[in-house]
Motif scaffolding. Structure first.
Motif, PDB file in Angstrom:
ATOM      1  N   TYR A 214      -7.916   3.654   1.117  1.00  0.00           N
ATOM      2  CA  TYR A 214      -7.773   3.643  -0.340  1.00  0.00           C
ATOM      3  C   TYR A 214      -6.457   2.989  -0.761  1.00  0.00           C
ATOM      4  O   TYR A 214      -6.405   2.259  -1.745  1.00  0.00           O
ATOM      5  CB  TYR A 214      -7.866   5.070  -0.906  1.00  0.00           C
ATOM      6  CG  TYR A 214      -9.221   5.685  -0.679  1.00  0.00           C
ATOM      7  CD1 TYR A 214     -10.334   5.237  -1.382  1.00  0.00           C
ATOM      8  CD2 TYR A 214      -9.391   6.693   0.264  1.00  0.00           C
ATOM      9  CE1 TYR A 214     -11.589   5.783  -1.163  1.00  0.00           C
ATOM     10  CE2 TYR A 214     -10.641   7.251   0.491  1.00  0.00           C
ATOM     11  CZ  TYR A 214     -11.739   6.791  -0.224  1.00  0.00           C
ATOM     12  OH  TYR A 214     -12.972   7.331  -0.002  1.00  0.00           O
ATOM     13  N   SER A 215      -5.413   3.251  -0.012  1.00  0.00           N
ATOM     14  CA  SER A 215      -4.121   2.624  -0.311  1.00  0.00           C
ATOM     15  C   SER A 215      -4.197   1.115  -0.119  1.00  0.00           C
ATOM     16  O   SER A 215      -3.666   0.344  -0.924  1.00  0.00           O
ATOM     17  CB  SER A 215      -3.026   3.205   0.586  1.00  0.00           C
ATOM     18  OG  SER A 215      -2.814   4.566   0.292  1.00  0.00           O
ATOM     19  N   GLU A 216      -4.864   0.701   0.940  1.00  0.00           N
ATOM     20  CA  GLU A 216      -5.044  -0.732   1.192  1.00  0.00           C
ATOM     21  C   GLU A 216      -5.854  -1.372   0.064  1.00  0.00           C
ATOM     22  O   GLU A 216      -5.509  -2.452  -0.426  1.00  0.00           O
ATOM     23  CB  GLU A 216      -5.755  -0.956   2.533  1.00  0.00           C
ATOM     24  CG  GLU A 216      -4.949  -0.561   3.744  1.00  0.00           C
ATOM     25  CD  GLU A 216      -3.837  -1.539   4.059  1.00  0.00           C
ATOM     26  OE1 GLU A 216      -3.963  -2.730   3.704  1.00  0.00           O
ATOM     27  OE2 GLU A 216      -2.843  -1.098   4.646  1.00  0.00           O
TER      28      GLU A 216
ATOM     29  N   PRO B 279       0.844  -1.207   0.000  1.00  0.00           N
ATOM     30  CA  PRO B 279       0.000   0.000   0.000  1.00  0.00           C
ATOM     31  C   PRO B 279       0.877   1.253   0.000  1.00  0.00           C
ATOM     32  O   PRO B 279       1.850   1.325   0.751  1.00  0.00           O
ATOM     33  CB  PRO B 279      -0.786  -0.113   1.308  1.00  0.00           C
ATOM     34  CG  PRO B 279      -0.707  -1.545   1.698  1.00  0.00           C
ATOM     35  CD  PRO B 279       0.587  -2.062   1.148  1.00  0.00           C
ATOM     36  N   PRO B 280       0.558   2.222  -0.869  1.00  0.00           N
ATOM     37  CA  PRO B 280       1.385   3.428  -0.925  1.00  0.00           C
ATOM     38  C   PRO B 280       1.210   4.336   0.297  1.00  0.00           C
ATOM     39  O   PRO B 280       2.034   5.211   0.544  1.00  0.00           O
ATOM     40  CB  PRO B 280       0.918   4.133  -2.199  1.00  0.00           C
ATOM     41  CG  PRO B 280      -0.434   3.580  -2.483  1.00  0.00           C
ATOM     42  CD  PRO B 280      -0.469   2.203  -1.889  1.00  0.00           C
ATOM     43  N   GLY B 281       0.166   4.106   1.034  1.00  0.00           N
ATOM     44  CA  GLY B 281      -0.083   4.910   2.237  1.00  0.00           C
ATOM     45  C   GLY B 281      -0.704   4.040   3.309  1.00  0.00           C
ATOM     46  O   GLY B 281      -0.741   2.811   3.194  1.00  0.00           O
ATOM     47  N   HIS B 282      -1.204   4.685   4.340  1.00  0.00           N
ATOM     48  CA  HIS B 282      -1.783   3.938   5.461  1.00  0.00           C
ATOM     49  C   HIS B 282      -3.291   4.157   5.572  1.00  0.00           C
ATOM     50  O   HIS B 282      -3.869   3.966   6.636  1.00  0.00           O
ATOM     51  CB  HIS B 282      -1.089   4.351   6.767  1.00  0.00           C
ATOM     52  CG  HIS B 282       0.381   4.069   6.757  1.00  0.00           C
ATOM     53  ND1 HIS B 282       0.890   2.791   6.792  1.00  0.00           N
ATOM     54  CD2 HIS B 282       1.445   4.902   6.662  1.00  0.00           C
ATOM     55  CE1 HIS B 282       2.204   2.843   6.745  1.00  0.00           C
ATOM     56  NE2 HIS B 282       2.573   4.122   6.665  1.00  0.00           N
TER      57      HIS B 282
END
Length: 103
Positions: A52-54, A46-49
């Motif tokens: 949406y990243s997930e 995932p690009p973030g936490h």
């Protein structure tokens, strides 16, 4: 020239059968290399936490898994064809050997 029937309307000259088997084996090896590279390089973190990243990572990894399944299925199909062609070649060679007069 003697023909080896591969089924579904396809046949190959016995003189070409070993080259055909080699081409099938090379293709299967290429698929296997692609599978290895895919497994090693394409796993998506995932690009973030955030949610949406997930979701993005889950979706991308699902696509990668579908490719893996497709690849394995094609490898299995090729291996089945390789086995059938080798078996047919071996049967032909066995029959030819048995029909060859011995001096």
């Amino acid at each position: 020239m003697t023909q080896l029937d591969l089924g579904n309307g396809y046949s190959i000259d016995m003189a070409d059968v070993d080259r055909f088997i080699k081409a099938l084996e090379d293709t299967r090896a290429n698929l296997n290399r692609t599978l290895t590279v895919t497994a090693q390089r394409l796993y998506v973190q995932p690009p973030g936490h955030d949610d949406y990243s997930e979701a993005f990572a889950l979706t991308m990894n699902s696509v990668i898994d579908q490719h893996r399944q497709w690849n394995l299925a094609r490898q299995n199909e090729l291996q089945d064809l390789i086995n059938r062609v080798k078996a047919a070649r071996d049967r032909y060679l066995h029959v030819e050997q048995n029909n060859t007069p011995r001096v």
